[in-house]
Design an enzyme around this catalytic site. Sequence first.
Site, mmCIF file in Angstrom:
data_model
loop_
_atom_site.group_PDB
_atom_site.id
_atom_site.type_symbol
_atom_site.label_atom_id
_atom_site.label_comp_id
_atom_site.label_asym_id
_atom_site.label_seq_id
_atom_site.Cartn_x
_atom_site.Cartn_y
_atom_site.Cartn_z
ATOM 1 C CD GLU A 29 9.480 12.444 12.272
ATOM 2 O OE1 GLU A 29 8.313 12.037 12.392
ATOM 3 O OE2 GLU A 29 10.367 11.805 11.692
ATOM 4 C CB CYS A 83 12.777 8.599 9.192
ATOM 5 S SG CYS A 83 13.852 7.396 8.396
ATOM 6 C CD GLU A 90 12.168 -0.230 9.197
ATOM 7 O OE1 GLU A 90 12.272 0.570 8.255
ATOM 8 O OE2 GLU A 90 12.792 -1.296 9.262
ATOM 9 C CE LYS A 124 -1.882 3.106 1.865
ATOM 10 N NZ LYS A 124 -1.499 4.455 1.410
HETATM 11 P P1 NAD Z 1 2.071 8.496 7.757
HETATM 12 O O1 NAD Z 1 2.132 7.746 9.021
HETATM 13 O O2 NAD Z 1 1.140 9.629 7.632
HETATM 14 O O3 NAD Z 1 1.723 7.502 6.534
HETATM 15 C C1 NAD Z 1 2.482 6.363 6.245
HETATM 16 C C2 NAD Z 1 1.632 5.378 5.464
HETATM 17 O O4 NAD Z 1 0.552 4.961 6.287
HETATM 18 C C3 NAD Z 1 1.002 5.950 4.203
HETATM 19 O O5 NAD Z 1 1.048 4.985 3.179
HETATM 20 C C4 NAD Z 1 -0.440 6.191 4.620
HETATM 21 O O6 NAD Z 1 -1.344 6.112 3.539
HETATM 22 C C5 NAD Z 1 -0.657 5.034 5.568
HETATM 23 N N1 NAD Z 1 -1.743 5.232 6.543
HETATM 24 C C6 NAD Z 1 -2.286 6.392 6.997
HETATM 25 N N2 NAD Z 1 -3.273 6.139 7.883
HETATM 26 C C7 NAD Z 1 -3.357 4.799 7.999
HETATM 27 C C8 NAD Z 1 -4.167 3.927 8.790
HETATM 28 N N3 NAD Z 1 -5.101 4.392 9.626
HETATM 29 N N4 NAD Z 1 -3.967 2.597 8.689
HETATM 30 C C9 NAD Z 1 -3.000 2.111 7.871
HETATM 31 N N5 NAD Z 1 -2.219 2.882 7.089
HETATM 32 C C10 NAD Z 1 -2.388 4.217 7.153
HETATM 33 O O7 NAD Z 1 3.557 8.947 7.468
HETATM 34 P P2 NAD Z 1 4.077 9.844 6.269
HETATM 35 O O8 NAD Z 1 3.698 11.251 6.498
HETATM 36 O O9 NAD Z 1 3.733 9.197 4.980
HETATM 37 O O10 NAD Z 1 5.671 9.683 6.431
HETATM 38 C C11 NAD Z 1 6.430 10.427 7.289
HETATM 39 C C12 NAD Z 1 6.743 9.653 8.554
HETATM 40 O O11 NAD Z 1 7.378 8.421 8.242
HETATM 41 C C13 NAD Z 1 7.715 10.404 9.447
HETATM 42 O O12 NAD Z 1 7.307 10.269 10.787
HETATM 43 C C14 NAD Z 1 9.029 9.673 9.213
HETATM 44 O O13 NAD Z 1 9.962 9.783 10.265
HETATM 45 C C15 NAD Z 1 8.541 8.269 9.048
HETATM 46 N N6 NAD Z 1 9.546 7.439 8.370
HETATM 47 C C16 NAD Z 1 10.187 6.462 9.087
HETATM 48 C C17 NAD Z 1 11.177 5.700 8.468
HETATM 49 C C18 NAD Z 1 11.932 4.636 9.219
HETATM 50 O O14 NAD Z 1 12.599 3.850 8.581
HETATM 51 N N7 NAD Z 1 11.845 4.585 10.527
HETATM 52 C C19 NAD Z 1 11.493 5.931 7.119
HETATM 53 C C20 NAD Z 1 10.821 6.948 6.446
HETATM 54 C C21 NAD Z 1 9.844 7.691 7.072
#
Ligand code: NAD
Length: 462
Positions: free
Chosen positions: A364, A266, A233, A158
């Site tokens: 963050e 991240c 993650e 997804k």
């Molecule tokens: P997000 O949590 O808003 O979304 C991530 C994914 O989750 C998207 O595909 C989104 O469509 C999906 N999603 C949203 N609501 C959901 C739900 N209720 N159930 C299931 N899936 C759902 O994050 P973002 O804004 O896309 O990304 C930024 C975040 O990701 C930052 O916090 C960043 O630090 C983190 N990140 C972490 C890593 C790591 O390896 N630890 C790597 C990259 C980004």
Amino acid sequence: MPSTDGFVDFSPIDEQPIAEVSRGGSIEADRAVGSARGASATWGSMPPKERADVLRRVADGVEARVAELAAVETRDNGSLLRSMRTSVMPRVARNFRFFADQLLALETGRKEYEGFAERVAWDPSGVTVVITPWNAPLMLATWRVAPALAAGNAVILKPPEWAPLTASMLADIAHEAGLPDGAFNVLQGVGDEAGAALTAHPGVDRIAFTGSVPTGTLVAQAAGANLTPVSLELGGKSPFVAFADADLDAVVQQAVNQFDNAGQVCLAGTRLIVERSMHDAFLERFVKAAGAIVQGDPREETTDIGPQITREHFERVDGFVQRAKADGATAVFGGGPNDELGGLYYRPTLFTDAPLGSEILMREVFGPVLTLQTFETEDEAVELANSTRYGLAAIVYTGDEARAERVSSALVAGTVWVNCFFVRDLAAPFGGARGSGIGREGGPWSFDFYADVKNVCTAPWN
Ligand code: NAD
């Protein structure tokens, strides 16, 4: 199979629409799980050598389309085209090659004991859901899709709705590489629709989620209802600790690098924590070096950092900056939108004097915003570094090897970089401590999660 509903995907470069994307919901999620379930027996029972060959052909397919994938990813999420072409897309291919090799190197750990023998079997676990964020969509997706497929699982990816396009290109590549139908599925859609439907689905055997802490919490709750193992993650607020005995030029250069990808990383060491005696020299040089950053269209060779991903995210970043000012922090560099460029371009920003415990030090931002704090003693440095609820990574610069050992032991983080940043072998464990995640992946750790590890204990035959 396209769904009847759709959503419009915009480019952060100019906020123009670039694609109409299928918007899957619970019906499509159910179909995807059925499709994956149907394929998992065929794919999972394929001999490891044959599975590895298919994954290598996926890597070949990615390599053949690096330029196209890079161009699409840059248009879709605003990351630098040159790094997409030269490092990120080649790494996507490497994820497949690496986990193909790992699959063939898995140890059965066979041991003879008095009266019995044991061996480990790495069975496929079934259907794996992979949910990914927009900041490095294809690289982060394949970091989890590749080991899940290598373990013999059928996968449903997804992708993020803010940068969904390369996931569908990967589906074409996987198909051309000979992956059986249903072994790799892409469910396009919005997080709280498609993502929520997948994570709550009882037919899912593993969930690998990369994203923010609040969404990760929802995912863990949904997974908990079915006792589906989940690997998270999540976000970070990593400390960048610099001691006065470090090479100041290297410290300054690496500190400025924390603005890479317009701060949408991240792992970024967003909290600069420098020894007081080097503060003035550091700040002077930092401001000079940061002033040389070229912001602009990420397709230009000369650009260092591009835009924020969407208007919503841009406003969110600006909200943090404005509240930091209201809390008493001083923006010594940047501190607002880039008015010359307009659009979604936000100026790289450095705050000093943020009160201890204030939001800008604790949460963050995920934009080009750093803070600067100082310390007198090693203990104080460690205390400041460990003062958030995150624990994704930490960066330490020092010229003293014994100190590097002590400090890296004391830091709470999944990865500690000493006098370097971002380098990592794919065999190394990766993940977050505390609120930055659950579980470790990389090399054999990935198979620990994606496989159903079984102990086969056999009595003597005679
Ligand atoms: P997000 O949590 O808003 O979304 C991530 C994914 O989750 C998207 O595909 C989104 O469509 C999906 N999603 C949203 N609501 C959901 C739900 N209720 N159930 C299931 N899936 C759902 O994050 P973002 O804004 O896309 O990304 C930024 C975040 O990701 C930052 O916090 C960043 O630090 C983190 N990140 C972490 C890593 C790591 O390896 N630890 C790597 C990259 C980004």
